[in-house]
Design a protein around this motif. Structure first.
Motif, PDB file in Angstrom:
ATOM      1  N   GLN A 206     -67.771 -41.891 -52.090  1.00  8.89           N
ATOM      2  CA  GLN A 206     -67.676 -41.768 -50.637  1.00  8.89           C
ATOM      3  C   GLN A 206     -67.609 -40.315 -50.185  1.00  8.89           C
ATOM      4  O   GLN A 206     -68.130 -39.964 -49.131  1.00  8.89           O
ATOM      5  CB  GLN A 206     -66.424 -42.504 -50.130  1.00  8.89           C
ATOM      6  CG  GLN A 206     -66.433 -43.994 -50.415  1.00  8.89           C
ATOM      7  CD  GLN A 206     -65.083 -44.643 -50.139  1.00  8.89           C
ATOM      8  OE1 GLN A 206     -64.240 -44.086 -49.444  1.00  8.89           O
ATOM      9  NE2 GLN A 206     -64.877 -45.830 -50.692  1.00  8.89           N
ATOM     10  N   LYS A 207     -66.973 -39.468 -51.003  1.00 12.35           N
ATOM     11  CA  LYS A 207     -66.819 -38.069 -50.620  1.00 12.35           C
ATOM     12  C   LYS A 207     -67.214 -37.149 -51.767  1.00 12.35           C
ATOM     13  O   LYS A 207     -66.723 -37.297 -52.888  1.00 12.35           O
ATOM     14  CB  LYS A 207     -65.368 -37.786 -50.202  1.00 12.35           C
ATOM     15  CG  LYS A 207     -65.138 -36.334 -49.809  1.00 12.35           C
ATOM     16  CD  LYS A 207     -63.739 -36.087 -49.254  1.00 12.35           C
ATOM     17  CE  LYS A 207     -63.595 -34.637 -48.807  1.00 12.35           C
ATOM     18  NZ  LYS A 207     -62.281 -34.374 -48.181  1.00 12.35           N
ATOM     19  N   LEU A 208     -68.089 -36.180 -51.469  1.00 14.25           N
ATOM     20  CA  LEU A 208     -68.503 -35.174 -52.445  1.00 14.25           C
ATOM     21  C   LEU A 208     -68.325 -33.791 -51.822  1.00 14.25           C
ATOM     22  O   LEU A 208     -68.935 -33.469 -50.803  1.00 14.25           O
ATOM     23  CB  LEU A 208     -69.971 -35.374 -52.834  1.00 14.25           C
ATOM     24  CG  LEU A 208     -70.607 -34.278 -53.710  1.00 14.25           C
ATOM     25  CD1 LEU A 208     -69.872 -34.122 -55.037  1.00 14.25           C
ATOM     26  CD2 LEU A 208     -72.087 -34.566 -53.960  1.00 14.25           C
ATOM     27  N   ASP A 231     -69.342 -38.542 -46.694  1.00 11.45           N
ATOM     28  CA  ASP A 231     -68.698 -37.250 -46.498  1.00 11.45           C
ATOM     29  C   ASP A 231     -69.227 -36.283 -47.562  1.00 11.45           C
ATOM     30  O   ASP A 231     -68.906 -36.420 -48.745  1.00 11.45           O
ATOM     31  CB  ASP A 231     -67.171 -37.422 -46.622  1.00 11.45           C
ATOM     32  CG  ASP A 231     -66.395 -36.214 -46.110  1.00 11.45           C
ATOM     33  OD1 ASP A 231     -67.023 -35.176 -45.829  1.00 11.45           O
ATOM     34  OD2 ASP A 231     -65.160 -36.318 -45.996  1.00 11.45           O
ATOM     35  N   LEU A 232     -70.063 -35.341 -47.123  1.00  9.55           N
ATOM     36  CA  LEU A 232     -70.709 -34.393 -48.039  1.00  9.55           C
ATOM     37  C   LEU A 232     -70.474 -32.988 -47.515  1.00  9.55           C
ATOM     38  O   LEU A 232     -70.780 -32.693 -46.356  1.00  9.55           O
ATOM     39  CB  LEU A 232     -72.213 -34.695 -48.116  1.00  9.55           C
ATOM     40  CG  LEU A 232     -73.093 -33.711 -48.914  1.00  9.55           C
ATOM     41  CD1 LEU A 232     -72.678 -33.670 -50.386  1.00  9.55           C
ATOM     42  CD2 LEU A 232     -74.564 -34.094 -48.777  1.00  9.55           C
ATOM     43  N   LYS A 252     -80.013 -42.343 -44.039  1.00 12.35           N
ATOM     44  CA  LYS A 252     -79.002 -43.383 -44.280  1.00 12.35           C
ATOM     45  C   LYS A 252     -77.613 -42.747 -44.432  1.00 12.35           C
ATOM     46  O   LYS A 252     -76.613 -43.284 -43.949  1.00 12.35           O
ATOM     47  CB  LYS A 252     -79.354 -44.184 -45.538  1.00 12.35           C
ATOM     48  CG  LYS A 252     -80.568 -45.097 -45.378  1.00 12.35           C
ATOM     49  CD  LYS A 252     -80.141 -46.404 -44.732  1.00 12.35           C
ATOM     50  CE  LYS A 252     -81.327 -47.340 -44.505  1.00 12.35           C
ATOM     51  NZ  LYS A 252     -81.968 -47.770 -45.740  1.00 12.35           N
ATOM     52  N   PHE A 253     -77.569 -41.598 -45.120  1.00 14.67           N
ATOM     53  CA  PHE A 253     -76.308 -40.873 -45.248  1.00 14.67           C
ATOM     54  C   PHE A 253     -75.758 -40.494 -43.871  1.00 14.67           C
ATOM     55  O   PHE A 253     -74.561 -40.673 -43.584  1.00 14.67           O
ATOM     56  CB  PHE A 253     -76.479 -39.612 -46.106  1.00 14.67           C
ATOM     57  CG  PHE A 253     -75.432 -38.561 -45.858  1.00 14.67           C
ATOM     58  CD1 PHE A 253     -74.133 -38.737 -46.302  1.00 14.67           C
ATOM     59  CD2 PHE A 253     -75.743 -37.413 -45.122  1.00 14.67           C
ATOM     60  CE1 PHE A 253     -73.147 -37.784 -46.035  1.00 14.67           C
ATOM     61  CE2 PHE A 253     -74.763 -36.464 -44.850  1.00 14.67           C
ATOM     62  CZ  PHE A 253     -73.464 -36.647 -45.308  1.00 14.67           C
ATOM     63  N   ARG A 260     -68.356 -43.228 -40.039  1.00  9.81           N
ATOM     64  CA  ARG A 260     -67.037 -42.774 -40.498  1.00  9.81           C
ATOM     65  C   ARG A 260     -66.343 -41.942 -39.430  1.00  9.81           C
ATOM     66  O   ARG A 260     -65.155 -42.139 -39.144  1.00  9.81           O
ATOM     67  CB  ARG A 260     -67.193 -41.946 -41.779  1.00  9.81           C
ATOM     68  CG  ARG A 260     -65.895 -41.324 -42.293  1.00  9.81           C
ATOM     69  CD  ARG A 260     -66.110 -40.535 -43.579  1.00  9.81           C
ATOM     70  NE  ARG A 260     -67.045 -39.450 -43.425  1.00  9.81           N
ATOM     71  CZ  ARG A 260     -66.735 -38.249 -42.929  1.00  9.81           C
ATOM     72  NH1 ARG A 260     -65.491 -37.992 -42.525  1.00  9.81           N
ATOM     73  NH2 ARG A 260     -67.643 -37.293 -42.845  1.00  9.81           N
ATOM     74  N   LEU A 261     -67.072 -41.006 -38.814  1.00 13.02           N
ATOM     75  CA  LEU A 261     -66.481 -40.162 -37.779  1.00 13.02           C
ATOM     76  C   LEU A 261     -66.086 -40.980 -36.551  1.00 13.02           C
ATOM     77  O   LEU A 261     -65.020 -40.772 -35.968  1.00 13.02           O
ATOM     78  CB  LEU A 261     -67.451 -39.044 -37.389  1.00 13.02           C
ATOM     79  CG  LEU A 261     -67.693 -37.977 -38.467  1.00 13.02           C
ATOM     80  CD1 LEU A 261     -68.742 -36.983 -38.003  1.00 13.02           C
ATOM     81  CD2 LEU A 261     -66.406 -37.255 -38.824  1.00 13.02           C
TER      82      LEU A 261
END
Length: 281
Positions: A206-208, A231-232, A252-253, A260-261
């Motif tokens: 989910q987060k990188l 979350d990138l 898509k990301f 999410r935001l």
């Protein structure tokens, strides 16, 4: 309640930062046998007290905190911590881990931040309940620091969060793609020039956070494979936002990021929303 070493507080003979007396250590270990928590934080320890890894004590421990000592190694005897769930060894001088670490089959949280680890033992792969592994601020520099299969085995089905930031890493091992439960990955503040295509297998991620590296792009297919990524963070890399936007899977990301935001704003849990895409201008 702090698990710190009370030795250094409020006594006429002891100043903060000095090594704990053997009496204080003995009392801490005896108490730990009863409560399952061994707190020896900032006690000036150069080695783990042998009494702490004695079977009758070790088998009772659920939490061990050894933060802020000067340990250069963990003894083979830590393999007796078979019921241990939380092991915190940050801010020491560890250069390696014993192979018996693979016997800590109940371990869920392992903090090794700010040590001097140059490699990891293959036996980490046996830790089938480990959810959090913090290795930030060590000396892991190349893929050779990670034996083939270290991210396989039981660990590949359990690990949810991995922190490898601040290691001067020049490359990541392809085997990281095996971590199919991984949700959060921090590889910021390293020397990475590219990422392995195998990271595209991290479908739970989910987060990188890959900020402050030397990445010019991401491998084709990585964003397509990371189907949970919302979350990138890529700030501090020589990468163009337009180049990122052209990668397959970016749209898509963006949809997942927006959702999410929106959810954070609706829940009023957001302080400051950074609207820069992935930290890139």
């Amino acid at each position: 309640r702090s698990m710190g070493c009370a030795c250094a507080k409020g006594t006429a003979v002891q100043e903060p930062g000095l090594a704990a007396s053997s009496d204080v250590i003995s009392k801490k270990v005896a108490q730990a046998k009863a409560v399952g928590v061994l707190g020896l934080r900032e006690c000036g320890l150069k080695q783990i007290p042998p009494s702490a890894v004695a079977p009758e004590v070790a088998s009772a421990l659920r939490t061990v905190d050894l933060t802020g000592n000067t340990l250069k190694l963990l003894p083979e005897g830590v393999g007796a911590f078979t019921s241990l769930q939380n092991f915190t060894c940050g801010q020491n001088k560890l250069t390696e881990l014993p192979s018996t670490i693979g016997q800590l089959v109940s371990l869920q949280k392992f903090v090794l931040s700010e040590n001097q680890l140059r490699s990891l033992p293959m036996e980490l792969s046996r830790l089938g309940k480990l959810k959090l592994l913090q290795l930030d601020g060590n000396c892991l520099t190349t893929a050779a620091a990670f034996p083939a299969g270290v991210f396989g085995g039981a660990l590949s089905d359990s690990l949810e969060e991995l922190d490898l930031s601040k290691n001067q890493l020049q490359e990541l091992p392809a085997s990281m793609g095996n971590l199919k439960q991984l949700q959060r990955l921090n590889i910021s503040n390293n020397r990475l020039t590219n990422l392995p295509i195998e990271l595209s297998q991290l479908s739970s991620l989910q987060k990188l956070d890959a900020s402050d590296n030397s990445l010019t792009t991401l491998p084709d297919g990585v964003l397509q494979g990371m189907t949970s990524l919302s979350d990138l963070w890529l700030k501090g890399n020589p990468m163009q936002r337009l180049q990122l936007q052209e990668l397959p899977g970016f749209d898509k990301f963006l949809e997942r990021r927006r959702a999410r935001l929106d959810a954070k704003i609706e829940a009023n849990v957001v302080g400051r929303v950074d609207l820069a895409v992935c930290g890139l201008d």
